[in-house]
Design a protein around this motif. Structure first.
Motif, PDB file in Angstrom:
ATOM      1  N   ALA A 249       0.825  -1.204   0.000  1.00 11.62           N
ATOM      2  CA  ALA A 249       0.000   0.000   0.000  1.00 11.62           C
ATOM      3  C   ALA A 249       0.862   1.259   0.000  1.00 11.62           C
ATOM      4  O   ALA A 249       0.525   2.261  -0.644  1.00 11.62           O
ATOM      5  N   ALA A 250       1.976   1.215   0.719  1.00 10.93           N
ATOM      6  CA  ALA A 250       2.885   2.364   0.736  1.00 10.93           C
ATOM      7  C   ALA A 250       3.399   2.672  -0.665  1.00 10.93           C
ATOM      8  O   ALA A 250       3.477   3.836  -1.081  1.00 10.93           O
ATOM      9  N   LEU A 251       3.738   1.635  -1.409  1.00 10.47           N
ATOM     10  CA  LEU A 251       4.192   1.828  -2.788  1.00 10.47           C
ATOM     11  C   LEU A 251       3.078   2.398  -3.659  1.00 10.47           C
ATOM     12  O   LEU A 251       3.315   3.236  -4.536  1.00 10.47           O
ATOM     13  N   GLN A 252       1.843   1.960  -3.427  1.00 13.17           N
ATOM     14  CA  GLN A 252       0.700   2.516  -4.161  1.00 13.17           C
ATOM     15  C   GLN A 252       0.523   3.999  -3.857  1.00 13.17           C
ATOM     16  O   GLN A 252       0.294   4.810  -4.766  1.00 13.17           O
ATOM     17  N   VAL A 253       0.619   4.350  -2.585  1.00 12.57           N
ATOM     18  CA  VAL A 253       0.480   5.757  -2.187  1.00 12.57           C
ATOM     19  C   VAL A 253       1.527   6.606  -2.898  1.00 12.57           C
ATOM     20  O   VAL A 253       1.226   7.690  -3.418  1.00 12.57           O
ATOM     21  N   GLU A 254       2.759   6.126  -2.932  1.00  8.74           N
ATOM     22  CA  GLU A 254       3.833   6.886  -3.582  1.00  8.74           C
ATOM     23  C   GLU A 254       3.547   7.079  -5.070  1.00  8.74           C
ATOM     24  O   GLU A 254       3.762   8.173  -5.619  1.00  8.74           O
ATOM     25  N   GLN A 255       3.072   6.036  -5.737  1.00  7.34           N
ATOM     26  CA  GLN A 255       2.792   6.140  -7.164  1.00  7.34           C
ATOM     27  C   GLN A 255       1.603   7.059  -7.443  1.00  7.34           C
ATOM     28  O   GLN A 255       1.625   7.848  -8.387  1.00  7.34           O
ATOM     29  N   MET A 256       0.561   6.946  -6.641  1.00 13.05           N
ATOM     30  CA  MET A 256      -0.659   7.715  -6.902  1.00 13.05           C
ATOM     31  C   MET A 256      -0.525   9.184  -6.525  1.00 13.05           C
ATOM     32  O   MET A 256      -1.093  10.054  -7.182  1.00 13.05           O
ATOM     33  N   THR A 257       0.215   9.465  -5.457  1.00 13.09           N
ATOM     34  CA  THR A 257       0.303  10.844  -4.969  1.00 13.09           C
ATOM     35  C   THR A 257       1.561  11.571  -5.431  1.00 13.09           C
ATOM     36  O   THR A 257       1.613  12.807  -5.393  1.00 13.09           O
ATOM     37  N   GLY A 258       2.588  10.823  -5.799  1.00 16.27           N
ATOM     38  CA  GLY A 258       3.859  11.444  -6.138  1.00 16.27           C
ATOM     39  C   GLY A 258       4.661  11.851  -4.918  1.00 16.27           C
ATOM     40  O   GLY A 258       5.692  12.518  -5.037  1.00 16.27           O
ATOM     41  N   ARG A 259       4.206  11.455  -3.739  1.00 14.68           N
ATOM     42  CA  ARG A 259       4.915  11.781  -2.495  1.00 14.68           C
ATOM     43  C   ARG A 259       5.682  10.555  -2.002  1.00 14.68           C
ATOM     44  O   ARG A 259       5.117   9.466  -1.884  1.00 14.68           O
ATOM     45  N   ALA A 260       6.953  10.722  -1.699  1.00 12.52           N
ATOM     46  CA  ALA A 260       7.763   9.621  -1.188  1.00 12.52           C
ATOM     47  C   ALA A 260       8.769  10.159  -0.172  1.00 12.52           C
ATOM     48  O   ALA A 260       9.260  11.271  -0.317  1.00 12.52           O
ATOM     49  N   PRO A 261       9.053   9.390   0.874  1.00 14.39           N
ATOM     50  CA  PRO A 261       8.484   8.063   1.131  1.00 14.39           C
ATOM     51  C   PRO A 261       7.103   8.156   1.761  1.00 14.39           C
ATOM     52  O   PRO A 261       6.762   9.160   2.402  1.00 14.39           O
ATOM     53  N   ALA A 262       6.300   7.108   1.576  1.00 14.98           N
ATOM     54  CA  ALA A 262       4.997   7.038   2.235  1.00 14.98           C
ATOM     55  C   ALA A 262       5.208   6.853   3.740  1.00 14.98           C
ATOM     56  O   ALA A 262       6.217   6.283   4.158  1.00 14.98           O
ATOM     57  N   PRO A 263       4.267   7.315   4.551  1.00 11.00           N
ATOM     58  CA  PRO A 263       4.413   7.226   6.015  1.00 11.00           C
ATOM     59  C   PRO A 263       4.105   5.821   6.532  1.00 11.00           C
ATOM     60  O   PRO A 263       3.030   5.533   7.040  1.00 11.00           O
ATOM     61  N   LEU A 264       5.074   4.944   6.402  1.00 12.46           N
ATOM     62  CA  LEU A 264       4.889   3.526   6.701  1.00 12.46           C
ATOM     63  C   LEU A 264       4.427   3.292   8.143  1.00 12.46           C
ATOM     64  O   LEU A 264       3.516   2.501   8.390  1.00 12.46           O
ATOM     65  N   ALA A 265       5.052   3.965   9.090  1.00  8.24           N
ATOM     66  CA  ALA A 265       4.724   3.737  10.500  1.00  8.24           C
ATOM     67  C   ALA A 265       3.280   4.115  10.803  1.00  8.24           C
ATOM     68  O   ALA A 265       2.564   3.390  11.509  1.00  8.24           O
ATOM     69  N   ALA A 266       2.819   5.254  10.279  1.00  6.47           N
ATOM     70  CA  ALA A 266       1.442   5.688  10.508  1.00  6.47           C
ATOM     71  C   ALA A 266       0.454   4.730   9.861  1.00  6.47           C
ATOM     72  O   ALA A 266      -0.617   4.448  10.424  1.00  6.47           O
ATOM     73  N   MET A 267       0.802   4.210   8.689  1.00 12.10           N
ATOM     74  CA  MET A 267      -0.077   3.261   8.001  1.00 12.10           C
ATOM     75  C   MET A 267      -0.176   1.950   8.777  1.00 12.10           C
ATOM     76  O   MET A 267      -1.266   1.409   8.963  1.00 12.10           O
TER      77      MET A 267
END
Length: 278
Positions: A249-267
């Motif tokens: 899901a973190a990788l999906q968030v990065e691709q869809m939003t263009g924001r990296a890194p995704a907030p893995l701990a919060a997710m």
């Protein structure tokens, strides 16, 4: 780069879909990233309804997450797919580009690799895979980069065994096939990947060796599985389905939003809280 005040949509599609944790994970990421006008929903969509759903996507849509039974059904509806998705003929991520193209990818495979790496598993000289469904082919793709020796797949039918052997040939993995009746032998491998439905491995719990290696069980509900609980009781390392779900899901968030890194701990925290509440 995604703007926090630009209304954008994303969703997970599948059937059944009510159990999906994807909305919890993606919404937690949006909140952490300050994407206050982004929404992420779930839709019950089967193979018959998928073409109409994809066709009506407008420019407000950023992307889709796909679960069963849509990971292969979506491919003809896309403009292109990544090499990763092509390697297993399965797409779990669709990104809608600014010029209106639909691009498919598979984040399950790098998600598996990331979950293993997080627990210190970067190389193994052999592995065992329990099961032979769609997730098992993704597991073989993940293992193709970290397993230097054979992968033994434990399956219930000759047809499934032939499929796994075929995937191995395609992915460059030395796949050896054993009957499910011999699955207790799998538990002595340094890395065991369980890709079976809930309850399928419960009978193996009593056969976990005294010094087990690493178990990667792709289920996250119910958790722990009987096998995972027995593995932990014998001090073996266990990677669960939530670990995989969060990483893909973190990788999906990065691709869809263009924001990296995704907030893995919060997710992960949001996913753990949601599971605890069920």
């Amino acid at each position: 780069m995604a703007s926090s005040n630009e209304a954008r949509r994303a969703a997970v599609l599948g059937s059944p879909i009510a159990h999906s944790l994807s909305p919890v994970l993606h919404r937690a990421a949006y909140a952490e990233l300050g994407l206050t006008h982004w929404t992420y929903d779930r839709f019950e969509v089967d193979e018959a309804r998928l073409p109409a759903f994809v066709e009506q996507l407008d420019r407000t849509w950023a992307g889709l997450s796909l679960t069963m039974p849509l990971k292969r059904a979506v491919i003809p509806l896309l403009d292109s797919i990544s090499e990763t998705a092509s390697s297993v003929e399965a797409v779990n991520t669709v990104v809608l580009t600014e010029d209106g193209r639909r691009v498919g990818d598979n984040t399950d495979i790098p998600g598996m690799v990331a979950a293993l790496r997080e627990r210190g598993v970067e190389k193994t000289d052999s592995a065992a895979v329990l099961g032979a469904g769609a997730t098992a082919s993704s597991a073989l793709a993940a293992l193709s980069g970290i397993c230097t020796g054979p992968v033994t797949a434990y399956v219930r039918s000759r047809e499934r065994g032939d499929e796994m052997r075929g995937w191995g040939d395609r992915l460059g993995v030395d796949v050896r096939i054993c009957d499910w009746d011999e699955a207790e032998r799998a538990l002595h491998a340094p890395l065991v990947v369980a890709t079976t439905p809930a309850g399928a491995t419960d009978a193996l719990a009593d056969a976990v060796p005294d010094r087990p290696g690493t178990l990667f069980d792709v289920l996250y509900e119910p958790w722990p599985t009987g096998l995972a609980a027995a593995w932990e009781a014998r001090k073996g390392a266990v990677i669960g389905g939530l670990d995989l779900l969060v990483h893909q899901a973190a990788l999906q968030v990065e691709q869809m939003t263009g924001r990296a890194p995704a907030p893995l701990a919060a997710m992960r925290q949001a996913g753990e809280k949601a599971l605890a509440a069920r």
